[in-house]
Design a protein around this motif. Structure first.
Motif, short mmCIF file in Angstrom:
data_model
loop_
_atom_site.label_atom_id
_atom_site.label_comp_id
_atom_site.label_asym_id
_atom_site.label_seq_id
_atom_site.Cartn_x
_atom_site.Cartn_y
_atom_site.Cartn_z
N MET A 126 41.54 26.16 39.57
CA MET A 126 42.97 26.51 39.48
C MET A 126 43.24 27.98 39.23
SD MET A 126 41.70 26.11 36.53
CE MET A 126 41.80 26.73 34.88
N ARG A 127 42.21 28.72 38.80
CA ARG A 127 42.48 30.15 38.52
C ARG A 127 42.92 30.89 39.78
NH1 ARG A 127 38.09 32.55 34.32
NH2 ARG A 127 38.25 30.90 32.76
N ARG A 128 42.54 30.35 40.95
CA ARG A 128 42.97 31.01 42.20
C ARG A 128 44.49 30.94 42.37
NH1 ARG A 128 38.79 29.82 47.07
NH2 ARG A 128 36.81 29.85 45.93
N TYR A 129 45.16 30.14 41.53
CA TYR A 129 46.62 30.01 41.62
C TYR A 129 47.31 30.68 40.43
CZ TYR A 129 45.35 26.70 45.20
OH TYR A 129 44.82 26.14 46.32
N ASP A 130 46.53 31.28 39.53
CA ASP A 130 47.09 31.98 38.37
C ASP A 130 47.67 33.31 38.83
OD1 ASP A 130 47.18 32.54 35.34
OD2 ASP A 130 46.09 34.27 36.15
N ARG A 131 48.87 33.61 38.35
CA ARG A 131 49.58 34.81 38.82
C ARG A 131 48.75 36.08 38.63
NH1 ARG A 131 55.25 36.47 36.31
NH2 ARG A 131 55.07 38.63 36.93
N GLY A 132 48.11 36.21 37.48
CA GLY A 132 47.32 37.41 37.20
C GLY A 132 46.18 37.60 38.18
N TYR A 133 45.42 36.53 38.39
CA TYR A 133 44.30 36.63 39.34
C TYR A 133 44.80 36.87 40.76
CZ TYR A 133 40.75 35.02 35.96
OH TYR A 133 39.88 34.91 34.91
N VAL A 134 45.91 36.21 41.11
CA VAL A 134 46.47 36.38 42.48
C VAL A 134 46.87 37.85 42.69
CG1 VAL A 134 48.44 35.78 43.96
CG2 VAL A 134 47.21 33.98 42.74
N GLU A 135 47.49 38.45 41.65
CA GLU A 135 47.90 39.87 41.78
C GLU A 135 46.68 40.78 41.84
OE1 GLU A 135 50.84 40.96 38.87
OE2 GLU A 135 52.21 39.41 39.56
N MET A 136 45.65 40.46 41.05
CA MET A 136 44.42 41.26 41.10
C MET A 136 43.83 41.22 42.51
SD MET A 136 42.21 40.37 37.70
CE MET A 136 40.89 41.58 37.86
N LYS A 137 43.80 40.01 43.07
CA LYS A 137 43.18 39.87 44.41
C LYS A 137 43.97 40.65 45.46
CE LYS A 137 41.15 36.80 47.78
NZ LYS A 137 40.05 37.75 48.04
N LYS A 138 45.29 40.55 45.36
CA LYS A 138 46.11 41.26 46.35
C LYS A 138 45.87 42.77 46.25
CE LYS A 138 50.59 41.70 48.49
NZ LYS A 138 50.27 43.08 48.81
N ALA A 139 45.88 43.29 45.02
CA ALA A 139 45.66 44.73 44.82
C ALA A 139 44.28 45.13 45.33
CB ALA A 139 45.81 45.08 43.34
N PHE A 140 43.29 44.28 45.06
CA PHE A 140 41.93 44.61 45.51
C PHE A 140 41.84 44.58 47.03
CE2 PHE A 140 37.62 43.23 46.70
CZ PHE A 140 36.95 44.39 46.33
N ASP A 141 42.38 43.49 47.62
CA ASP A 141 42.32 43.37 49.09
C ASP A 141 43.13 44.46 49.78
OD1 ASP A 141 40.62 41.23 48.96
OD2 ASP A 141 42.16 39.70 49.28
N ASP A 142 44.19 44.96 49.11
CA ASP A 142 44.99 46.06 49.68
C ASP A 142 44.30 47.41 49.51
OD1 ASP A 142 46.87 44.27 50.44
OD2 ASP A 142 48.33 44.73 48.88
N GLY A 143 43.14 47.42 48.88
CA GLY A 143 42.35 48.66 48.75
C GLY A 143 42.84 49.58 47.64
N GLU A 144 43.62 49.04 46.68
CA GLU A 144 44.22 49.92 45.66
C GLU A 144 43.22 50.58 44.73
OE1 GLU A 144 47.71 48.44 43.73
OE2 GLU A 144 48.41 47.48 45.57
N VAL A 145 42.04 49.97 44.55
CA VAL A 145 41.03 50.62 43.68
C VAL A 145 39.76 50.94 44.46
CG1 VAL A 145 41.91 49.65 41.52
CG2 VAL A 145 40.13 48.41 42.79
N GLY A 146 39.83 50.84 45.77
CA GLY A 146 38.67 51.15 46.61
C GLY A 146 37.60 50.07 46.53
N GLU A 147 36.39 50.43 46.85
CA GLU A 147 35.27 49.47 46.81
C GLU A 147 35.01 49.04 45.38
OE1 GLU A 147 32.95 48.20 49.16
OE2 GLU A 147 34.53 48.79 50.56
N ALA A 148 34.68 47.76 45.18
CA ALA A 148 34.34 47.30 43.83
C ALA A 148 32.91 47.70 43.49
CB ALA A 148 34.49 45.79 43.75
#
Ligand code: NAP
Length: 336
Positions: A126-148
């Motif tokens: 269910m964490r994949r539906y948690d707002r915090g994790y969803v926002e983290m994923k979007k920011a990461f996928d949008d390249g906001e912090v570059g490569e992990a």
């Protein structure tokens, strides 16, 4: 006419009761028509409260004509048999984690599912539906912090039920990080390890606590997960992605903060039930809509399998004291 999904729930324990309430009160698309439990009284009580039919034989519930889709919330050791029964007859099934106790059972499920030519199974990550994790994923996928480069996580739990064992810290607790980290980074694991750390005097039983879980992705990112499976000061979940251009943090605290003459204050959660209550709501709503649309999009049998493979390797690593390689089968087309 409004489409309705008639759901049968297997297992009327802690989360089973929560999910029956949720499907009844929060998910307009679903109606719980049947519930089952080993313990007849538990099934009867939930059935009476929600106007469902009670079963002690979960196979009869799964095969009932009044059940369009099944939710499995019974104990871990029973998941595989009930998911396989659903796959035998082609019924959609949502299964709480872990999907199975062995990776071989997950492979058998994938083989059975592929015969239907589409996904039928969703796993309760269910964490994949948690707002915090969803926002983290979007920011990461949008390249906001570059490569992990790496991730730091903590999973701190206040208490566990009697009978808890060292392995459960992996298969029941760290399994959430095993899933969410590979989902956030869009990665599979290369190698995993459990590191020995100083033990807590607050551990309530005869098991190792805490444990430090290390996960290395195929791209070489290192993830450390501090797992306190009991005795922690609160239910406290932490997650940070360290990128080349910045860091992404799971909101902490997750809830309202207070600033006053006394200083800066906020409460900490005591249990997963409240910390992730909204995530469970979103998760089951999305699942019901996907089932009605005939196309599942949530965590799949493959994801359940990946978690099982990593869990097995971590448990082995704790015994060998060495890092252990992750060996997975090739990903079948329907999970790509
Ligand atoms: P629980 O309170 O022990 O509930 C499990 C229930 O299943 C019990 O009522 C048990 O009955 C029943 N049961 C056992 N074998 C059965 C069978 N063969 N047929 C029908 N019912 C059977 O456990 P829980 O905390 O609700 O957890 C249930 C599952 O959900 C676990 O797999 C757990 O990992 C998962 N879970 C997931 C999350 C999450 O964050 N996604 C959170 C909590 C739990 P008896 O008591 O008579 O054995």
């Amino acid at each position: 006419m409004k489409k309705e999904l008639r759901v049968g729930v297997v297992g009327c324990g802690a989360i089973g009761k929560e999910h029956v309430k949720r499907l009844t009160e929060v998910v307009p698309e679903t109606r719980v028509t049947a519930v089952s439990d080993y313990f007849e009284e538990a099934a009867n009580q939930v059935a009476k409260e929600y106007g469902a039919k009670a079963y002690t034989d979960s196979y009869a519930l799964i095969n009932s004509d009044d059940v369009d889709a099944v939710l499995v919330t019974s104990t871990d050791d029973t998941h595989a048999q009930f998911v396989m029964e659903c796959l035998k007859i082609g019924k959609y099934v949502f299964c709480e984690k872990p999907l199975a106790l062995t990776q071989e059972e997950c492979v058998a499920m994938m083989e059975a599912e592929q015969k239907w030519g589409k996904r039928l199974v969703q796993v309760g990550f269910m964490r994949r539906y948690d707002r915090g994790y969803v926002e983290m994923k979007k920011a990461f996928d949008d390249g906001e912090v570059g490569e992990a480069l790496m991730m730091h996580c903590a999973h701190r739990v206040m208490s566990e039920a009697p009978g808890f064992q060292t392995d459960y810290a992996i298969t029941r607790v760290a399994i959430h990080e095993i899933d969410i980290c590979r989902w956030l980074l869009n990665q599979e694991y290369e190698e995993v390890q459990v590191l020995k750390v100083k033990q807590s005097r607050r551990t309530m039983g005869d098991w190792l606590n805490p444990q430090l879980v290390m996960l290395t992705t195929k791209d070489g990112q290192r993830i450390d997960v501090e797992v306190q499976s009991d005795g922690a000061y609160a239910y406290d979940i932490q997650c940070q992605i360290v990128g080349e251009d910045g860091t992404l943090n799971l909101p902490d605290p997750a809830f309202v903060t207070k600033r006053s003459g006394r200083g800066f204050e906020h409460n900490l959660e005591k249990s997963w039930i409240y910390r992730f209550i909204e995530a469970y709501d979103v998760e089951l709503k999305a699942w019901a809509q996907d089932v009605l649309n005939g196309q599942l999009t949530g965590p799949s049998t493959w994801d359940g399998y990946a978690a099982c493979v990593a869990s097995d390797a971590l448990i082995l690593s704790r015994k060998t004291g060495k890092p252990e390689k992750i060996n997975m089968i090739e990903k079948p087309e329907i999970y790509k």
